[in-house]
Design an enzyme around this catalytic site. Structure first.
Site, short mmCIF file in Angstrom:
data_model
loop_
_atom_site.label_atom_id
_atom_site.label_comp_id
_atom_site.label_asym_id
_atom_site.label_seq_id
_atom_site.Cartn_x
_atom_site.Cartn_y
_atom_site.Cartn_z
N ARG A 86 26.11 -24.68 28.82
CA ARG A 86 25.90 -23.72 27.74
C ARG A 86 24.74 -22.79 28.06
NH1 ARG A 86 25.73 -27.21 22.29
NH2 ARG A 86 23.97 -25.83 21.93
N LYS A 125 23.08 -35.71 18.43
CA LYS A 125 23.68 -35.69 17.09
C LYS A 125 25.19 -35.56 17.16
CE LYS A 125 21.58 -31.95 15.56
NZ LYS A 125 20.61 -31.62 16.62
N ARG A 139 14.18 -22.96 21.56
CA ARG A 139 14.89 -23.74 20.53
C ARG A 139 14.01 -24.86 19.99
NH1 ARG A 139 20.08 -25.55 23.53
NH2 ARG A 139 20.79 -26.45 21.58
N ARG A 181 19.54 -26.44 8.62
CA ARG A 181 18.53 -26.35 9.66
C ARG A 181 17.28 -25.66 9.14
NH1 ARG A 181 21.86 -26.55 14.31
NH2 ARG A 181 20.85 -26.35 16.31
N ARG A 194 23.20 -31.41 30.45
CA ARG A 194 24.34 -31.35 29.52
C ARG A 194 25.45 -30.47 30.07
NH1 ARG A 194 23.75 -30.72 23.17
NH2 ARG A 194 22.62 -28.80 23.60
P1 ADP Z 1 22.02 -28.07 19.21
O1 ADP Z 1 22.32 -29.12 18.21
O2 ADP Z 1 22.31 -28.49 20.59
O3 ADP Z 1 20.70 -27.43 19.02
P2 ADP Z 1 24.06 -26.46 17.98
O4 ADP Z 1 25.31 -26.56 18.72
O5 ADP Z 1 23.91 -27.22 16.72
O6 ADP Z 1 22.91 -26.83 19.01
O7 ADP Z 1 23.73 -24.93 17.66
C1 ADP Z 1 23.72 -23.94 18.65
C2 ADP Z 1 23.11 -22.65 18.08
O8 ADP Z 1 23.89 -22.20 16.96
C3 ADP Z 1 21.72 -22.80 17.53
O9 ADP Z 1 20.73 -22.70 18.52
C4 ADP Z 1 21.65 -21.65 16.51
O10 ADP Z 1 21.42 -20.42 17.14
C5 ADP Z 1 23.04 -21.64 15.93
N1 ADP Z 1 23.12 -22.49 14.73
C6 ADP Z 1 23.84 -23.64 14.59
N2 ADP Z 1 23.68 -24.17 13.36
C7 ADP Z 1 22.84 -23.35 12.70
C8 ADP Z 1 22.26 -23.34 11.41
N3 ADP Z 1 22.52 -24.32 10.52
N4 ADP Z 1 21.44 -22.31 11.08
C9 ADP Z 1 21.16 -21.33 11.94
N5 ADP Z 1 21.65 -21.27 13.18
C10 ADP Z 1 22.49 -22.26 13.57
#
Ligand code: ADP
Ligand code: ZN
Length: 229
Positions: free
Chosen positions: A171, A28, A182, A103, A138
C-alpha cells in the site's frame, strides 16, 4: 437457523456491536475478520471502503485520495456519510464490527447522534517501533483486500493471495514517511477516543502479540468468545 447463530444468541443476546480500535498496523483488520466469521456479523472498514472507491474511481474515492496518500485523515463528513449509509444495510441488524471508525471524537459523536448503540470498544495496543516494523512488511491483495505480512502472516506461496490468487501489493500509505505521519495523526486525533470510551465504561484493551493467533486468543477472551469449536 444454524447452530452457530443459535449458540451465539444464547450466550450474547441478539446483537453485538463492536468497535476495533488501535494504531495503524496493530492488526485490527485481521482480528476483525476472524471475529466477524466467528460471530457471523459483518466487518465495516472505512479504509477498505475508501480504497475500493478509489479503485473504482468514484467521486468520493478521488476526493479521498488527496488525504490517504499523505497519511492524513479523510474529512469527517465524508466518512460519517459512508458509515451512516453502510450501517443502514440489513446485514448490520444482528451486529457489526467497525474497523477504522470512529477515528476522531467528532466521528464518535456522530455515531451517537445516529442512535447507534456500541457494546464494546476493543483497543489493540502496540508501540510505535513495532508498528513501523510491521507496516514495512505488510502486503495486501488488490483484488479481495486480504492482508498479509511477509514475516508474521505470509501467504502460502510468498507472493500471491491465498484467497483469490491475485499478486500482492504494497500500500502507498505503508511507505515509511507516510507511516510516520499516520502515527502522528493517530496520537493527536484518534488516541483521545480511548479516554472517550473508557469514560463510558465499554473500553477493553489487549496487547498486540507477534503471532496473529496469540492476539486472536486475547481478543476472543476479551470479547467473551469461546475459542473451542
Ligand atoms: P490503517 O488501519 O492501516 O491505518 P485504514 O485502512 O483503516 O488504515 O485506513 C487507511 C486510510 O483511510 C487512513 O490513513 C485515512 O486516510 C483513511 N481513513 C480510514 N478510515 C478513516 C476515518 N474513520 N476517518 C478519516 N479517515 C479515514
Ligand atoms: Zn485476494
Amino acid at each position: 437457523m444454524s447452530d452457530a447463530i443459535y449458540i451465539r444468541r444464547l450466550k450474547y443476546g441478539d446483537t453485538m456491536n463492536i468497535i476495533f480500535f488501535g494504531p495503524p498496523g496493530a492488526g485490527k483488520g485481521t482480528q476483525a475478520d476472524l471475529v466477524s466469521k466467528k460471530l457471523e456479523i459483518p466487518t465495516i472498514s472505512t479504509g477498505a471502503i475508501i480504497r475500493n472507491a478509489l479503485k473504482n474511481r468514484t467521486k468520493m474515492g478521488l476526493e479521498a485520495k488527496k488525504y490517504t496518500e499523505s497519511g492524513a485523515l479523510v474529512p469527517d463528513d465524508i466518512v460519517i456519510g459512508i458509515i451512516e449509509e453502510r450501517l443502514s444495510d440489513s446485514d448490520c441488524k444482528n451486529g457489526f464490527i467497525l474497523d477504522g471508525f470512529p477515528r476522531t471524537v467528532p466521528q464518535a459523536e456522530a455515531l451517537e447522534r445516529m442512535g447507534i448503540r456500541i457494546d464494546v470498544v476493543l483497543s489493540i495496543e502496540l508501540s510505535d517501533e513495532v508498528i513501523v516494523e510491521r507496516m514495512s512488511g505488510r502486503r495486501v491483495c488488490p483484488s479481495c483486500a486480504a492482508s498479509y505480512h511477509i514475516k508474521y502472516n505470509p501467504p502460502t506461496d510468498g507472493k500471491k493471495c491465498d484467497k483469490c490468487g491475485a499478486e500482492l501489493t504494497i500500500r502507498k500509505d505503508d511507505d515509511p514517511a507516510v507511516v510516520k505521519s499516520r502515527l502522528d495523526v493517530y496520537h493527536n486525533e484518534t488516541e483521545p477516543l480511548e479516554d472517550y470510551y473508557r469514560k463510558k465504561g465499554i473500553l477493553k484493551t489487549v496487547q498486540s502479540q507477534d503471532k496473529v493467533e496469540d492476539t486472536t486468543a486475547l481478543t476472543f477472551a476479551a470479547l467473551g468468545i469461546e475459542v473451542a469449536v
